[in-house]
Design a protein around this motif. Sequence first.
Motif, PDB file in Angstrom:
ATOM      1  N   ALA A  29      -9.139  36.941 150.716  1.00  0.00           N
ATOM      2  CA  ALA A  29      -9.175  35.679 151.164  1.00  0.00           C
ATOM      3  C   ALA A  29      -9.228  35.032 149.713  1.00  0.00           C
ATOM      4  CB  ALA A  29     -10.573  35.193 151.979  1.00  0.00           C
ATOM      5  N   ALA A  30      -8.939  33.826 149.821  1.00  0.00           N
ATOM      6  CA  ALA A  30      -8.767  32.927 148.736  1.00  0.00           C
ATOM      7  C   ALA A  30      -9.213  31.380 148.882  1.00  0.00           C
ATOM      8  CB  ALA A  30      -7.303  33.102 148.052  1.00  0.00           C
ATOM      9  N   ASP A  31     -10.274  31.179 148.291  1.00  0.00           N
ATOM     10  CA  ASP A  31     -10.558  29.835 148.351  1.00  0.00           C
ATOM     11  C   ASP A  31     -10.453  28.812 147.113  1.00  0.00           C
ATOM     12  OD1 ASP A  31     -11.580  30.134 151.189  1.00  0.00           O
ATOM     13  OD2 ASP A  31     -13.624  30.458 150.328  1.00  0.00           O
ATOM     14  N   VAL A  32     -10.491  27.567 147.198  1.00  0.00           N
ATOM     15  CA  VAL A  32     -10.449  26.610 145.842  1.00  0.00           C
ATOM     16  C   VAL A  32     -11.592  25.747 145.863  1.00  0.00           C
ATOM     17  CG1 VAL A  32      -8.598  25.205 144.655  1.00  0.00           C
ATOM     18  CG2 VAL A  32      -7.701  27.063 146.122  1.00  0.00           C
ATOM     19  N   LEU A  33     -12.240  25.745 144.792  1.00  0.00           N
ATOM     20  CA  LEU A  33     -13.139  24.834 144.420  1.00  0.00           C
ATOM     21  C   LEU A  33     -12.222  23.255 143.769  1.00  0.00           C
ATOM     22  CD1 LEU A  33     -15.947  23.644 143.702  1.00  0.00           C
ATOM     23  CD2 LEU A  33     -15.914  25.064 141.405  1.00  0.00           C
ATOM     24  N   ARG A  66      -3.813  34.249 144.337  1.00  0.00           N
ATOM     25  CA  ARG A  66      -3.483  32.909 143.815  1.00  0.00           C
ATOM     26  C   ARG A  66      -2.512  32.046 144.457  1.00  0.00           C
ATOM     27  NH1 ARG A  66      -5.102  30.855 138.763  1.00  0.00           N
ATOM     28  NH2 ARG A  66      -4.969  33.192 138.048  1.00  0.00           N
ATOM     29  N   ALA A  67      -1.424  32.955 144.980  1.00  0.00           N
ATOM     30  CA  ALA A  67      -0.605  32.321 145.977  1.00  0.00           C
ATOM     31  C   ALA A  67      -1.138  32.097 147.106  1.00  0.00           C
ATOM     32  CB  ALA A  67       0.852  33.207 146.044  1.00  0.00           C
ATOM     33  N   ALA A  68      -1.855  32.901 147.806  1.00  0.00           N
ATOM     34  CA  ALA A  68      -2.456  32.505 148.998  1.00  0.00           C
ATOM     35  C   ALA A  68      -3.275  31.296 149.018  1.00  0.00           C
ATOM     36  CB  ALA A  68      -3.320  33.634 149.142  1.00  0.00           C
ATOM     37  N   ALA A  69      -4.097  31.093 147.855  1.00  0.00           N
ATOM     38  CA  ALA A  69      -4.679  29.797 147.830  1.00  0.00           C
ATOM     39  C   ALA A  69      -3.807  28.709 147.583  1.00  0.00           C
ATOM     40  CB  ALA A  69      -5.786  30.088 146.490  1.00  0.00           C
ATOM     41  N   ARG A  74      -1.553  23.965 150.695  1.00  0.00           N
ATOM     42  CA  ARG A  74      -0.386  23.180 151.205  1.00  0.00           C
ATOM     43  C   ARG A  74      -0.478  22.974 152.629  1.00  0.00           C
ATOM     44  NH1 ARG A  74       2.777  26.206 147.521  1.00  0.00           N
ATOM     45  NH2 ARG A  74       3.304  27.574 149.136  1.00  0.00           N
ATOM     46  N   GLU A  75      -0.545  24.136 153.419  1.00  0.00           N
ATOM     47  CA  GLU A  75      -0.630  24.200 154.839  1.00  0.00           C
ATOM     48  C   GLU A  75      -1.699  23.246 155.489  1.00  0.00           C
ATOM     49  OE1 GLU A  75       1.029  28.637 155.298  1.00  0.00           O
ATOM     50  OE2 GLU A  75      -1.032  28.398 156.042  1.00  0.00           O
ATOM     51  N   GLU A  76      -3.069  23.526 154.973  1.00  0.00           N
ATOM     52  CA  GLU A  76      -4.113  22.621 155.642  1.00  0.00           C
ATOM     53  C   GLU A  76      -4.344  21.133 155.076  1.00  0.00           C
ATOM     54  OE1 GLU A  76      -7.414  25.315 154.978  1.00  0.00           O
ATOM     55  OE2 GLU A  76      -6.639  26.712 156.447  1.00  0.00           O
ATOM     56  N   LEU A  77      -3.876  21.090 153.783  1.00  0.00           N
ATOM     57  CA  LEU A  77      -4.267  19.743 153.437  1.00  0.00           C
ATOM     58  C   LEU A  77      -2.977  19.022 152.757  1.00  0.00           C
ATOM     59  CD1 LEU A  77      -7.453  20.683 151.156  1.00  0.00           C
ATOM     60  CD2 LEU A  77      -7.364  19.747 153.499  1.00  0.00           C
ATOM     61  N   GLY A  78      -1.862  19.660 152.888  1.00  0.00           N
ATOM     62  CA  GLY A  78      -0.694  18.999 152.388  1.00  0.00           C
ATOM     63  C   GLY A  78      -0.806  18.820 150.925  1.00  0.00           C
ATOM     64  N   LEU A  79      -1.673  19.558 150.149  1.00  0.00           N
ATOM     65  CA  LEU A  79      -1.922  19.438 148.755  1.00  0.00           C
ATOM     66  C   LEU A  79      -1.214  20.338 148.007  1.00  0.00           C
ATOM     67  CD1 LEU A  79      -3.590  17.783 146.848  1.00  0.00           C
ATOM     68  CD2 LEU A  79      -5.387  19.524 147.207  1.00  0.00           C
ATOM     69  N   ASP A  80      -0.335  20.019 147.181  1.00  0.00           N
ATOM     70  CA  ASP A  80       0.735  21.204 146.237  1.00  0.00           C
ATOM     71  C   ASP A  80      -0.009  21.002 144.648  1.00  0.00           C
ATOM     72  OD1 ASP A  80       2.293  23.133 145.592  1.00  0.00           O
ATOM     73  OD2 ASP A  80       4.130  21.805 145.636  1.00  0.00           O
ATOM     74  N   LEU A  81      -0.817  21.939 144.337  1.00  0.00           N
ATOM     75  CA  LEU A  81      -1.033  21.971 143.111  1.00  0.00           C
ATOM     76  C   LEU A  81      -1.104  23.228 142.575  1.00  0.00           C
ATOM     77  CD1 LEU A  81      -4.508  22.596 142.925  1.00  0.00           C
ATOM     78  CD2 LEU A  81      -4.550  20.191 143.961  1.00  0.00           C
ATOM     79  N   ASP A 107     -10.227  27.834 140.695  1.00  0.00           N
ATOM     80  CA  ASP A 107     -10.624  26.485 140.411  1.00  0.00           C
ATOM     81  C   ASP A 107      -9.461  25.751 140.557  1.00  0.00           C
ATOM     82  OD1 ASP A 107     -11.362  24.158 139.087  1.00  0.00           O
ATOM     83  OD2 ASP A 107     -12.255  24.975 137.063  1.00  0.00           O
ATOM     84  N   GLY A 108      -9.591  24.341 141.402  1.00  0.00           N
ATOM     85  CA  GLY A 108      -8.342  23.505 141.539  1.00  0.00           C
ATOM     86  C   GLY A 108      -8.591  22.405 140.852  1.00  0.00           C
ATOM     87  N   GLY A 109      -9.639  22.302 140.292  1.00  0.00           N
ATOM     88  CA  GLY A 109      -9.813  20.940 139.304  1.00  0.00           C
ATOM     89  C   GLY A 109     -10.414  19.912 139.820  1.00  0.00           C
ATOM     90  N   THR A 110     -10.149  18.842 139.072  1.00  0.00           N
ATOM     91  CA  THR A 110     -10.673  17.390 139.604  1.00  0.00           C
ATOM     92  C   THR A 110      -9.552  16.503 140.303  1.00  0.00           C
ATOM     93  OG1 THR A 110     -12.421  17.462 138.094  1.00  0.00           O
ATOM     94  CG2 THR A 110     -11.849  15.185 139.060  1.00  0.00           C
ATOM     95  N   LEU A 111      -9.544  16.120 141.643  1.00  0.00           N
ATOM     96  CA  LEU A 111      -8.393  15.219 141.964  1.00  0.00           C
ATOM     97  C   LEU A 111      -9.023  13.858 141.764  1.00  0.00           C
ATOM     98  CD1 LEU A 111      -8.169  16.853 145.692  1.00  0.00           C
ATOM     99  CD2 LEU A 111      -6.889  17.330 143.625  1.00  0.00           C
ATOM    100  N   ASP A 112      -7.805  13.065 141.424  1.00  0.00           N
ATOM    101  CA  ASP A 112      -7.784  11.655 141.234  1.00  0.00           C
ATOM    102  C   ASP A 112      -8.004  10.770 142.448  1.00  0.00           C
ATOM    103  OD1 ASP A 112      -5.173  11.194 142.017  1.00  0.00           O
ATOM    104  OD2 ASP A 112      -4.386  11.772 140.126  1.00  0.00           O
ATOM    105  N   ASP A 113      -8.446   9.471 142.034  1.00  0.00           N
ATOM    106  CA  ASP A 113      -8.777   8.555 143.266  1.00  0.00           C
ATOM    107  C   ASP A 113      -7.349   8.674 144.303  1.00  0.00           C
ATOM    108  OD1 ASP A 113     -11.402   8.490 142.672  1.00  0.00           O
ATOM    109  OD2 ASP A 113     -11.019   6.731 141.708  1.00  0.00           O
ATOM    110  N   ALA A 114      -6.208   8.426 143.568  1.00  0.00           N
ATOM    111  CA  ALA A 114      -4.751   8.160 144.354  1.00  0.00           C
ATOM    112  C   ALA A 114      -4.691   9.487 145.291  1.00  0.00           C
ATOM    113  CB  ALA A 114      -3.566   7.975 143.287  1.00  0.00           C
ATOM    114  N   THR A 115      -4.979  10.594 144.683  1.00  0.00           N
ATOM    115  CA  THR A 115      -4.651  11.861 145.425  1.00  0.00           C
ATOM    116  C   THR A 115      -5.787  12.027 146.621  1.00  0.00           C
ATOM    117  OG1 THR A 115      -3.865  12.985 143.705  1.00  0.00           O
ATOM    118  CG2 THR A 115      -4.579  14.571 145.527  1.00  0.00           C
TER     119      THR A 115
END
Length: 174
Positions: A29-33, A66-69, A74-81, A107-115
């Motif tokens: 399993a792969a999670d992202v902070l 990493r590819a799974a994360a 993308r699948e669950e949040l529509g977030l491509d990063l 580590d997925g990093g810090t998302l900006d307010d627009a994202t």
Amino acid sequence: MAGVGDADDPDRFAYLAEGNAKQARKRVAADVLLTDTAGQILLVNPTYKPDWDMPGGMAEANEPPRAAARRELREELGLDLEVGQLLVLEWAPPHGPWDDTLMFVFDGGTLDDATIATLQPTDAELDELAFMPADDARSLLRPYVWHRLNAALQARQDATTVYFEAQQHQQYRG
């Protein structure tokens, strides 16, 4: 003509195939902070279990963690990063109907307010999402997920990777 030990040797191939069929296979399993600019943590509320979780999920057969994360985001949040540094690798023992699992936290990093303004669940597996302080996150997570998340927060701060075996913490029961 193939020699013994050559990659094209049919006897060696059969030996390796037999070993592959008999050796243990690990679930992965792969999670992202992910955090916001205030340092709050993104958690998701899955529809298929009672507690909140970190974004991420199970790797598919032969898919790199990493590819799974990245796929799960993308699948669950529509977030491509791009998914960054490995923060945590945890071995989780067999529990309930599950075999043991290797749990990766990247580590997925810090998302900006627009994202963040456009962020919403894009998969029926998620009911909602929220950014929250660590203390609030702790109250919504199972103890073993909180331990993993807390280890990821510390690893991010220390710019390191942490490995642990969950049985050491007696987190998995029943």
